[in-house]
Design a protein around this motif. Sequence first.
Motif, PDB file in Angstrom:
ATOM      1  N   MET A  30      47.391  12.239 -19.710  1.00  0.00           N
ATOM      2  CA  MET A  30      47.502  12.380 -21.065  1.00  0.00           C
ATOM      3  C   MET A  30      46.222  13.278 -21.622  1.00  0.00           C
ATOM      4  SD  MET A  30      47.523   9.339 -23.561  1.00  0.00           S
ATOM      5  CE  MET A  30      48.529   8.104 -22.689  1.00  0.00           C
ATOM      6  N   GLY A  31      45.199  12.836 -21.039  1.00  0.00           N
ATOM      7  CA  GLY A  31      43.832  13.282 -21.462  1.00  0.00           C
ATOM      8  C   GLY A  31      43.534  14.697 -21.021  1.00  0.00           C
ATOM      9  N   ILE A  32      44.116  14.982 -19.941  1.00  0.00           N
ATOM     10  CA  ILE A  32      44.222  16.344 -19.206  1.00  0.00           C
ATOM     11  C   ILE A  32      45.333  17.479 -20.136  1.00  0.00           C
ATOM     12  CG2 ILE A  32      44.749  17.928 -17.368  1.00  0.00           C
ATOM     13  CD1 ILE A  32      43.977  15.639 -15.644  1.00  0.00           C
ATOM     14  N   ALA A  33      46.349  16.881 -20.436  1.00  0.00           N
ATOM     15  CA  ALA A  33      47.358  17.654 -21.399  1.00  0.00           C
ATOM     16  C   ALA A  33      46.573  17.966 -22.536  1.00  0.00           C
ATOM     17  CB  ALA A  33      48.543  16.834 -21.500  1.00  0.00           C
ATOM     18  N   LYS A  34      45.968  16.979 -23.308  1.00  0.00           N
ATOM     19  CA  LYS A  34      45.555  17.128 -24.627  1.00  0.00           C
ATOM     20  C   LYS A  34      44.529  18.115 -24.556  1.00  0.00           C
ATOM     21  CE  LYS A  34      42.944  15.106 -28.529  1.00  0.00           C
ATOM     22  NZ  LYS A  34      41.666  16.068 -28.541  1.00  0.00           N
ATOM     23  N   TYR A  35      43.569  18.042 -23.432  1.00  0.00           N
ATOM     24  CA  TYR A  35      42.423  19.046 -23.256  1.00  0.00           C
ATOM     25  C   TYR A  35      43.102  20.568 -23.215  1.00  0.00           C
ATOM     26  CZ  TYR A  35      39.364  22.078 -20.773  1.00  0.00           C
ATOM     27  OH  TYR A  35      38.629  23.221 -20.013  1.00  0.00           O
ATOM     28  N   ARG A  36      44.237  20.689 -22.358  1.00  0.00           N
ATOM     29  CA  ARG A  36      44.725  21.987 -22.263  1.00  0.00           C
ATOM     30  C   ARG A  36      45.437  22.533 -23.555  1.00  0.00           C
ATOM     31  NH1 ARG A  36      45.771  23.774 -17.424  1.00  0.00           N
ATOM     32  NH2 ARG A  36      47.341  25.331 -18.103  1.00  0.00           N
ATOM     33  N   ASP A  70      44.304  21.316 -26.640  1.00  0.00           N
ATOM     34  CA  ASP A  70      42.987  21.635 -27.361  1.00  0.00           C
ATOM     35  C   ASP A  70      42.534  23.205 -27.271  1.00  0.00           C
ATOM     36  OD1 ASP A  70      42.716  19.369 -29.166  1.00  0.00           O
ATOM     37  OD2 ASP A  70      41.420  18.551 -27.741  1.00  0.00           O
ATOM     38  N   GLN A  71      42.240  23.470 -25.899  1.00  0.00           N
ATOM     39  CA  GLN A  71      41.943  24.829 -25.684  1.00  0.00           C
ATOM     40  C   GLN A  71      42.636  26.111 -25.834  1.00  0.00           C
ATOM     41  OE1 GLN A  71      38.886  23.294 -25.179  1.00  0.00           O
ATOM     42  NE2 GLN A  71      38.449  25.123 -24.104  1.00  0.00           N
ATOM     43  N   LYS A  72      44.054  25.679 -25.847  1.00  0.00           N
ATOM     44  CA  LYS A  72      45.106  26.638 -26.127  1.00  0.00           C
ATOM     45  C   LYS A  72      45.016  26.962 -27.812  1.00  0.00           C
ATOM     46  CE  LYS A  72      47.232  27.621 -22.530  1.00  0.00           C
ATOM     47  NZ  LYS A  72      48.272  28.560 -21.863  1.00  0.00           N
ATOM     48  N   LYS A 131      55.327  23.489 -26.063  1.00  0.00           N
ATOM     49  CA  LYS A 131      55.565  24.616 -26.824  1.00  0.00           C
ATOM     50  C   LYS A 131      54.257  25.447 -26.642  1.00  0.00           C
ATOM     51  CE  LYS A 131      56.856  23.600 -30.914  1.00  0.00           C
ATOM     52  NZ  LYS A 131      57.461  23.476 -32.172  1.00  0.00           N
ATOM     53  N   LEU A 132      53.051  24.913 -26.338  1.00  0.00           N
ATOM     54  CA  LEU A 132      51.893  25.570 -26.555  1.00  0.00           C
ATOM     55  C   LEU A 132      51.471  25.716 -25.028  1.00  0.00           C
ATOM     56  CD1 LEU A 132      50.291  23.513 -29.446  1.00  0.00           C
ATOM     57  CD2 LEU A 132      50.769  25.738 -29.419  1.00  0.00           C
ATOM     58  N   ASP A 133      51.568  24.668 -24.211  1.00  0.00           N
ATOM     59  CA  ASP A 133      51.380  25.014 -22.833  1.00  0.00           C
ATOM     60  C   ASP A 133      52.249  24.059 -21.831  1.00  0.00           C
ATOM     61  OD1 ASP A 133      48.897  25.537 -20.695  1.00  0.00           O
ATOM     62  OD2 ASP A 133      49.383  23.296 -20.496  1.00  0.00           O
ATOM     63  N   ASN A 134      52.900  24.818 -20.956  1.00  0.00           N
ATOM     64  CA  ASN A 134      54.176  24.310 -20.357  1.00  0.00           C
ATOM     65  C   ASN A 134      53.517  23.042 -19.500  1.00  0.00           C
ATOM     66  OD1 ASN A 134      56.926  24.206 -19.330  1.00  0.00           O
ATOM     67  ND2 ASN A 134      55.958  24.557 -17.672  1.00  0.00           N
ATOM     68  N   THR A 135      52.151  23.447 -18.724  1.00  0.00           N
ATOM     69  CA  THR A 135      51.703  22.325 -18.083  1.00  0.00           C
ATOM     70  C   THR A 135      51.499  20.912 -18.447  1.00  0.00           C
ATOM     71  OG1 THR A 135      50.709  24.026 -16.422  1.00  0.00           O
ATOM     72  CG2 THR A 135      49.726  21.719 -16.567  1.00  0.00           C
ATOM     73  N   ALA A 136      50.822  21.325 -19.922  1.00  0.00           N
ATOM     74  CA  ALA A 136      50.458  20.075 -20.784  1.00  0.00           C
ATOM     75  C   ALA A 136      51.897  19.187 -21.022  1.00  0.00           C
ATOM     76  CB  ALA A 136      49.793  20.333 -21.923  1.00  0.00           C
ATOM     77  N   LEU A 150      43.038  22.185 -14.278  1.00  0.00           N
ATOM     78  CA  LEU A 150      41.930  21.827 -15.109  1.00  0.00           C
ATOM     79  C   LEU A 150      41.576  23.193 -16.033  1.00  0.00           C
ATOM     80  CD1 LEU A 150      39.950  19.459 -13.406  1.00  0.00           C
ATOM     81  CD2 LEU A 150      41.713  19.171 -14.939  1.00  0.00           C
ATOM     82  N   GLN A 151      42.115  24.308 -15.403  1.00  0.00           N
ATOM     83  CA  GLN A 151      41.826  25.464 -16.313  1.00  0.00           C
ATOM     84  C   GLN A 151      42.510  26.196 -17.179  1.00  0.00           C
ATOM     85  OE1 GLN A 151      41.191  28.698 -13.357  1.00  0.00           O
ATOM     86  NE2 GLN A 151      39.462  27.757 -12.371  1.00  0.00           N
ATOM     87  N   VAL A 152      42.031  26.423 -18.408  1.00  0.00           N
ATOM     88  CA  VAL A 152      42.718  27.025 -19.228  1.00  0.00           C
ATOM     89  C   VAL A 152      42.152  28.408 -19.794  1.00  0.00           C
ATOM     90  CG1 VAL A 152      43.734  26.945 -21.805  1.00  0.00           C
ATOM     91  CG2 VAL A 152      43.166  24.781 -20.361  1.00  0.00           C
ATOM     92  N   ASN A 153      43.195  29.367 -19.321  1.00  0.00           N
ATOM     93  CA  ASN A 153      42.795  30.797 -19.742  1.00  0.00           C
ATOM     94  C   ASN A 153      41.569  31.208 -18.761  1.00  0.00           C
ATOM     95  OD1 ASN A 153      44.894  31.192 -21.575  1.00  0.00           O
ATOM     96  ND2 ASN A 153      43.424  30.478 -23.284  1.00  0.00           N
TER      97      ASN A 153
END
Length: 165
Positions: free
Chosen positions: A67-73, A75-77, A134-139, A4-7
């Motif tokens: 998918m909501g967690i992926a979108k959140y990640r 969005d933050q990136k 491309k933006l976040d491998n985890t997402a 759940l952490q981004v940066n």
Amino acid sequence: MELLQVNGRINKKKLALSILIPVVGGSITGWIANKNAQEKYKKLKQPSFSPPGAVFPIVWTTLYATMGIAKYRVDQKVKDMRTDTPAIPLYDLQLGLNFLWSFLFFRWGLRGTALVEISLMLASIALTAYEFQKLDNTAGVLMMPYVGWVTFALGLNYSVWKLNK
């Protein structure tokens, strides 16, 4: 918690909103689209690989949350990078197609139309997963079970349509 952490940060409000939109939206859409449609659906011929009805809400709730967690990640990136990307519009498109499919297939009984629509939905999900990765491998990885399930659902949609022409 690292998921759940981004940066190194968690924006709890945005995370909750990112998860609640697909979970609550999918629940409401499913309830409205399936209202009074399940009796008709139960009378249709089913393929041998059709799972029990109780599986669907469990799977969909899990997929909507991931998918909501992926979108959140993403969005933050994107916020941190301050860049334009097709990832979020693609996410919104696939989510809209996801909600529409329930009406086509269950509510209106347009199983052939639903088959065409789920094919477009799967393509938009795959593109979303690619853009997310491309933006976040985890997402991107978080979107893979969704790709798999919708691929399965496409086969199920096709089989029900073919068996009940």
